[in-house]
Design an enzyme around this catalytic site. Structure first.
Site, PDB file in Angstrom:
ATOM      1  N   ARG A 161       0.850  -1.154  -0.014  1.00 34.53           N
ATOM      2  CA  ARG A 161       0.031   0.043  -0.039  1.00 34.53           C
ATOM      3  C   ARG A 161       0.931   1.277  -0.158  1.00 34.53           C
ATOM      4  O   ARG A 161       0.770   2.168  -0.781  1.00 34.53           O
ATOM      5  CB  ARG A 161      -1.008   0.037   1.190  1.00 34.53           C
ATOM      6  CG  ARG A 161      -1.744   1.209   1.360  1.00 34.53           C
ATOM      7  CD  ARG A 161      -2.745   1.241   2.622  1.00 34.53           C
ATOM      8  NE  ARG A 161      -2.004   1.019   3.632  1.00 34.53           N
ATOM      9  CZ  ARG A 161      -1.357   2.198   4.325  1.00 34.53           C
ATOM     10  NH1 ARG A 161      -1.497   3.274   3.709  1.00 34.53           N
ATOM     11  NH2 ARG A 161      -0.637   2.184   5.501  1.00 34.53           N
ATOM     12  N   ARG A 243      10.877  -0.214   9.283  1.00 34.29           N
ATOM     13  CA  ARG A 243      11.372  -0.406  10.727  1.00 34.29           C
ATOM     14  C   ARG A 243      12.511  -0.724  10.937  1.00 34.29           C
ATOM     15  O   ARG A 243      13.427  -1.095   9.920  1.00 34.29           O
ATOM     16  CB  ARG A 243      10.578  -1.925  11.380  1.00 34.29           C
ATOM     17  CG  ARG A 243       9.072  -1.963  11.411  1.00 34.29           C
ATOM     18  CD  ARG A 243       8.807  -1.055  12.776  1.00 34.29           C
ATOM     19  NE  ARG A 243       7.538  -1.236  13.022  1.00 34.29           N
ATOM     20  CZ  ARG A 243       6.634  -0.326  12.731  1.00 34.29           C
ATOM     21  NH1 ARG A 243       6.889   0.746  11.820  1.00 34.29           N
ATOM     22  NH2 ARG A 243       5.357  -0.306  13.086  1.00 34.29           N
ATOM     23  N   ASP A 267      13.915   7.544   9.929  1.00 37.63           N
ATOM     24  CA  ASP A 267      12.897   7.597  10.740  1.00 37.63           C
ATOM     25  C   ASP A 267      12.647   6.645  12.036  1.00 37.63           C
ATOM     26  O   ASP A 267      11.983   6.681  12.681  1.00 37.63           O
ATOM     27  CB  ASP A 267      11.308   7.734  10.192  1.00 37.63           C
ATOM     28  CG  ASP A 267      10.353   8.251  11.148  1.00 37.63           C
ATOM     29  OD1 ASP A 267      10.450   9.149  11.865  1.00 37.63           O
ATOM     30  OD2 ASP A 267       9.324   7.733  11.408  1.00 37.63           O
ATOM     31  N   GLU A 272      14.792   2.119  20.098  1.00 34.83           N
ATOM     32  CA  GLU A 272      14.326   3.250  20.139  1.00 34.83           C
ATOM     33  C   GLU A 272      14.081   3.607  21.560  1.00 34.83           C
ATOM     34  O   GLU A 272      13.129   2.720  22.266  1.00 34.83           O
ATOM     35  CB  GLU A 272      13.123   3.676  18.989  1.00 34.83           C
ATOM     36  CG  GLU A 272      13.583   3.419  17.641  1.00 34.83           C
ATOM     37  CD  GLU A 272      12.108   3.360  16.686  1.00 34.83           C
ATOM     38  OE1 GLU A 272      11.151   3.785  17.099  1.00 34.83           O
ATOM     39  OE2 GLU A 272      12.288   2.975  15.653  1.00 34.83           O
ATOM     40  N   HIS A 291      10.986   8.539  14.728  1.00 32.26           N
ATOM     41  CA  HIS A 291       9.718   7.790  14.530  1.00 32.26           C
ATOM     42  C   HIS A 291       8.525   8.570  14.388  1.00 32.26           C
ATOM     43  O   HIS A 291       7.707   8.264  15.243  1.00 32.26           O
ATOM     44  CB  HIS A 291       9.838   6.480  15.351  1.00 32.26           C
ATOM     45  CG  HIS A 291       8.994   5.246  15.003  1.00 32.26           C
ATOM     46  ND1 HIS A 291       9.200   4.102  15.279  1.00 32.26           N
ATOM     47  CD2 HIS A 291       7.963   5.220  14.126  1.00 32.26           C
ATOM     48  CE1 HIS A 291       8.600   3.147  14.718  1.00 32.26           C
ATOM     49  NE2 HIS A 291       7.696   3.830  13.833  1.00 32.26           N
ATOM     50  N   GLY A 293       6.721   9.167  11.662  1.00 33.03           N
ATOM     51  CA  GLY A 293       6.093   9.008  10.567  1.00 33.03           C
ATOM     52  C   GLY A 293       4.453   8.846  10.456  1.00 33.03           C
ATOM     53  O   GLY A 293       3.797   9.014   9.514  1.00 33.03           O
TER      54      GLY A 293
END
Length: 305
Positions: A161, A243, A267, A272, A291, A293
């Site tokens: 997608r 990821r 990102d 993290e 992160h 996004g």
């Protein structure tokens, strides 16, 4: 008549302190105690000590993991609500076996797609570096030559997608778009308006920009290898908004340090939040975002499903 016990709710990992203003909490006011935590705990023992009193946990994306071992140590937990329709950090099957309901939210807008192109454009046009030069009053007025996108090749590792949507925007910039994934077929690539390439190696060799759009699993961990990165053009950029563990991060740092490629826009990371002493924080040829996004005001405003 005895008073009903108060329900305790923990909102986790609210980095931006927006959880209580992004939703209408009035229906539960006076009926529960709500505690908001802005930090992330990585130790399971620390998490158990923090979360033991709570019946409801609101998880902000995939910032705290809920494996079976943690769920087994939270006997009072009845509900986990999470932003977004999916949360790979939660062992949903084990939660179901313990009668813990897991609920998500719908999506709204195109936040991740917008962020993908933010990183591509910021990297290719050296936006962050030139901004820093101006602000530090550098005598050199222009320091970099942006990479023009028209006629260049965008390589998509994954054409689902998001990959398909990324390809559509690339066409507006008059880019050639090629795609590869372990299960991509020429027919599916054609449906997405993407040229099929038969191998990952060929995609990395041909691309001026590589963008990763894969789901993390045991099979895709470190899917992008040092060999892949080393085969890129020295003028090319690497973009990852999917990821962190999809990429061999140690190899990526080495390739950037050696300037084997022009740069990267990232990102997501292996760990993290990104550790304070991580070498990525020191590199000039990388554009980093925390992160975000998925994050936007519209995404946080959607109602629960």
């Amino acid at each position: 008549m005895s008073q009903a016990p108060e329900i305790r709710v923990a909102i986790l990992d609210d980095y931006q302190n927006v959880s209580l203003t992004s939703a209408d909490w009035s229906p539960v006011q006076g009926r529960c105690i709500i505690d908001v935590y802005r930090d992330t705990l990585s130790s399971e023992d620390d998490l158990v000590r923090r979360l033991e009193p709570y019946q409801v946990i609101c998880a902000m994306r995939e910032r705290t993991r809920f494996p079976a071992s943690l769920l087994d140590r939270l006997p009072d937990l009845k509900l986990i609500a999470t932003t977004g329709p999916f949360n790979a950090a939660i062992d949903v099957g084990h939660a179901r076996s313990k009668s813990i309901l897991v609920s998500g939210t719908s999506g709204k807008g195109n936040s991740t797609l917008e962020h993908i192109w933010t990183l591509i454009l910021a990297s290719a046009r050296y936006l962050v570096q030139e901004d820093a030069n101006i602000k530090k009053q550098a005598r050199q007025w222009q320091s970099y030559i942006p990479l023009g996108l028209a006629g260049r090749t965008l390589g998509l590792v994954g054409v689902g997608r998001l990959g398909s949507a990324t390809a559509k925007i690339a066409k507006a910039f008059e880019m050639r778009v090629i795609g590869w994934s372990p299960h991509l077929t020429p027919e599916r690539a054609a449906q997405a308006g993407v040229e099929f390439v038969a191998s990952k190696e060929e995609l990395f060799r041909q691309s001026d920009v590589v963008s990763v759009h894969m789901v993390l699993s045991d099979a895709t961990r470190h899917l992008v290898t040092e060999s892949d990165l080393q085969s890129m053009k020295p003028t090319a950029f690497f973009i990852n908004t999917s990821r962190g563990p999809l990429v061999d991060e140690v190899a990526l740092v080495r390739v950037l340090q050696q300037r084997k490629i022009a740069g990267a826009g990232l990102d997501v990371y292996e760990v993290e939040p990104l550790p304070q002493d991580h070498p990525l924080r020191t590199l000039e040829n990388v554009t980093l975002t925390p992160h975000t996004g998925y994050v936007s005001d519209t995404m946080y405003e959607v109602s629960t499903q």
